[in-house]
Design an enzyme around this catalytic site. Structure first.
Site, PDB file in Angstrom:
ATOM      1  N   ARG A 123     -61.876 -22.845  63.314  1.00 52.54           N
ATOM      2  CA  ARG A 123     -61.521 -23.348  64.629  1.00 52.54           C
ATOM      3  C   ARG A 123     -62.565 -24.292  65.166  1.00 52.54           C
ATOM      4  NH1 ARG A 123     -60.952 -18.854  68.410  1.00 52.54           N
ATOM      5  NH2 ARG A 123     -62.872 -18.382  67.305  1.00 52.54           N
ATOM      6  N   SER A 192     -70.068 -17.734  59.166  1.00 47.20           N
ATOM      7  CA  SER A 192     -70.084 -16.280  59.038  1.00 47.20           C
ATOM      8  C   SER A 192     -70.172 -15.804  57.599  1.00 47.20           C
ATOM      9  CB  SER A 192     -68.875 -15.720  59.768  1.00 47.20           C
ATOM     10  OG  SER A 192     -68.949 -16.176  61.095  1.00 47.20           O
ATOM     11  N   ASP A 245     -71.091 -14.903  63.203  1.00 46.72           N
ATOM     12  CA  ASP A 245     -70.051 -14.540  64.187  1.00 46.72           C
ATOM     13  C   ASP A 245     -70.398 -13.275  64.975  1.00 46.72           C
ATOM     14  OD1 ASP A 245     -69.676 -13.003  61.915  1.00 46.72           O
ATOM     15  OD2 ASP A 245     -67.531 -13.375  61.724  1.00 46.72           O
TER      16      ASP A 245
HETATM   17  C1  BGC Z   1     -70.183 -12.063  56.153  1.00 45.52           C
HETATM   18  C2  BGC Z   1     -70.848 -11.912  57.497  1.00 45.52           C
HETATM   19  C3  BGC Z   1     -69.816 -11.990  58.600  1.00 45.52           C
HETATM   20  C4  BGC Z   1     -68.703 -10.991  58.341  1.00 45.52           C
HETATM   21  C5  BGC Z   1     -67.618 -11.039  59.398  1.00 45.52           C
HETATM   22  C6  BGC Z   1     -69.035 -11.079  56.017  1.00 45.52           C
HETATM   23  O1  BGC Z   1     -68.338 -11.311  54.826  1.00 45.52           O
HETATM   24  O2  BGC Z   1     -71.102 -11.844  55.113  1.00 45.52           O
HETATM   25  O3  BGC Z   1     -71.832 -12.910  57.680  1.00 45.52           O
HETATM   26  O4  BGC Z   1     -70.438 -11.705  59.819  1.00 45.52           O
HETATM   27  O5  BGC Z   1     -68.110 -11.250  57.097  1.00 45.52           O
HETATM   28  O6  BGC Z   1     -67.014 -12.286  59.476  1.00 45.52           O
END
Ligand code: BGC
Length: 518
Positions: A123, A192, A245
């Site tokens: 997004r 993320s 995130d």
């Molecule tokens: C990532 C994290 C992220 C989480 C939620 C995981 O696969 O390694 O960095 O915060 O997913 O999106």
């Protein structure tokens, strides 16, 4: 004569069996000899018995009684300590310092953008902030599906795509949004995946998760790659903050409620971050932050413990994933995998006990054919005949005729796995609360953290938490089961809707090179 005809559907005859095609009800003809009908009934009942045995074995293997939850949460706390001691101190929890020094206070003003990349959709959004009184005055976003080939391609391809979407979005900026003349637009980048941050706006990709695998990006600065793509488009926008995130979620929670201490994502993937005392981060080599606090990203998706109730289905999902051996906790809890685990369990019961007439549905044996939103829908079916379950089995697996017992088994499998995931996530949260002295087991409360007025808010985001009511309820119940009554009352799980988007824009504001108030 076809009885189904009375229901207004087209009927077809196969030998001495009549099938109502529209409602897919199989109707036995009166011509079936009694001995044959008895033998079919016996066979069905035997198959049902075997299915019940398999189900009950699976229920046991997935169980998370209180004792086991406590072990999981203790292991989480222990790994957190180890991960803070030294780089690589924990093989599982990276415990990444985020360099975020200022959580939003509400004073922020101006126009800020965010790009939120972390799942199959990404997004772009913008918010107009109006300070303490007006807070979020205006917001707009656009969501775009990432073409699957870009999830496994090169970083240039991925970022050119993102930069183009961003440029197109910036070009639509209109009424209600007021860019400060003379200032370059600023953006928060929610990325993320595990990143070793080197400053609040730079960080090295450690590895990919959630089905992404872009090898050339690993070991490189992800912000540099993004800004190069922005440069190729000739756009004028700068990354002010690189954010996980969970951190965006925490920031969004803090913007509205200063008791927010944890950010948790339960979506496609899962992870958590929290506010830690800077002097508890022994591995920190830079000058200590002025605030005396740091936000630590656990990357708990990679947590593992001998106490996790892993089953054959978890093994299979892991072995066949693009990152075998990694992210065990995420693969047991996250929305990307829940539907797939349910599918594998049903496929096994079909194969071994003849559920749905054995292996007759090819779709049931197709990896990832059942997505988690369907699990949530089937699980919330409260109708006497489980009609929603029947509909989804037909729509997704093309299984047209099911008995009530079969549908009940499907419902039970959804229940078992949602309960397991929710309780494990709750154990993770209790592990963090324990680390910061907010689980009620110590008398010194928040162990030196500034915010200690009695409440601990856990900002929650992600589709699994937001849209799956039973999952939420199981989590809440597990937290209450694990904590004392008083401690449980002081811990509040609060939906921090769109934390990864809005929260990230807020962090761009609180780390703006122009200051937070203009
Ligand atoms: C990532 C994290 C992220 C989480 C939620 C995981 O696969 O390694 O960095 O915060 O997913 O999106």
């Amino acid at each position: 004569m076809a009885i189904g005809g009375a229901l207004g559907c087209m009927s077809m005859s196969y030998g001495n069996t009549t099938v109502c095609v529209k409602s897919a009800v199989v109707v036995r003809s009166r011509r079936v000899p009694q001995w044959r009908a008895q033998s079919i009934a016996q066979q069905k009942s035997k198959s049902n018995q075997t299915a019940q045995i398999l189900l009950s074995e699976f229920r046991q293997a997935s169980a998370t009684p209180l004792q086991r939850l406590r072990q999981v949460s203790d292991d989480m706390t222990a790994e957190m300590h180890a991960g803070l001691l030294s780089e690589g101190g924990s093989q599982q929890l990276k415990m990444l310092p985020t360099y975020v020094e200022h959580l939003p206070t509400g004073d922020e003003e101006g126009l800020f953008y965010a790009v939120d990349l972390g799942g199959t959709n990404f997004r772009v959004l913008r918010v107009q902030l109006g300070g303490k009184e007006k807070r979020i005055m205006n917001q707009e976003y656009q969501e775009v599906a990432i073409p699957p080939e870009l999830m496994l391609g090169t970083s240039k391809e991925l970022f050119d795509f993102i930069a183009k979407t961003l440029a197109d979005f910036v070009a639509t900026e209109g009424e209600g949004f007021d860019a400060h003349s003379g200032h370059i637009r600023e953006l928060g980048f929610a990325f993320s995946f595990p990143v070793l941050q080197t400053s609040v706006k730079s960080g090295i990709v450690i590895h990919w998760t959630k089905g992404f695998k872009i090898d050339d990006a690993v070991g490189k600065d992800i912000v540099a790659a993004f800004e190069e793509a922005i440069g190729r488009k000739g756009d004028h926008i700068r990354v002010a903050a690189l954010v996980n995130d969970t951190v965006g979620t925490l920031a969004r929670g803090r913007f509205w409620n200063e008791d927010t201490m944890l950010g948790v994502i339960l979506g496609t993937g899962t992870n958590a971050c929290y506010v830690e005392r800077a002097d508890a981060v022994a591995k920190w080599r830079d000058p200590p932050p002025k605030s005396g606090e740091m936000i630590i990203n656990l990357e708990w998706g990679n947590f593992r413990s001998p106490h996790l109730p892993r089953t054959f289905a978890d093994e299979e999902v892991d072995v066949e994933s693009v990152n075998p051996g990694d992210q065990w906790f995420e693969k047991m809890v996250g929305g990307m995998y829940l539907g797939e685990i349910v599918r594998r369990v049903l496929a096994k019961i079909a194969q071994e006990a003849g559920l749905f007439g054995g292996s007759s549905s090819p779709k049931l044996f197709e990896p990832f054919s059942l997505s988690t939103p369907y699990v949530s829908k089937m699980h919330s079916d409260e109708s006497a005949e489980l009609t929603e379950v029947a509909k989804i089995l037909e729509d997704v697996f093309e299984i047209q005729s099911t008995t009530f017992q079969e549908r009940k088994i499907v419902h039970d499998v959804c229940d078992i796995l949602a309960e397991r995931g929710a309780r494990l996530a709750a154990a993770g949260i209790v592990g963090i609360l324990k680390k910061i002295g907010r689980d009620g087991s110590t008398t010194n409360g928040s162990q030196g953290l500034k915010n200690s007025n009695g409440k601990t808010v856990v900002a929650m985001d992600g589709g699994l938490y937001e849209h799956y009511a039973q999952f939420r309820a199981y989590m809440q119940a597990a937290i209450e089961e694990m904590l004392s009554e008083t401690a449980a009352k002081s811990v509040v799980l609060e939906l921090s809707k769109d934390g990864s988007g809005i929260g990230t824009a807020l962090l761009a504001a609180s780390h703006s090179q122009y200051g937070t108030v203009f």
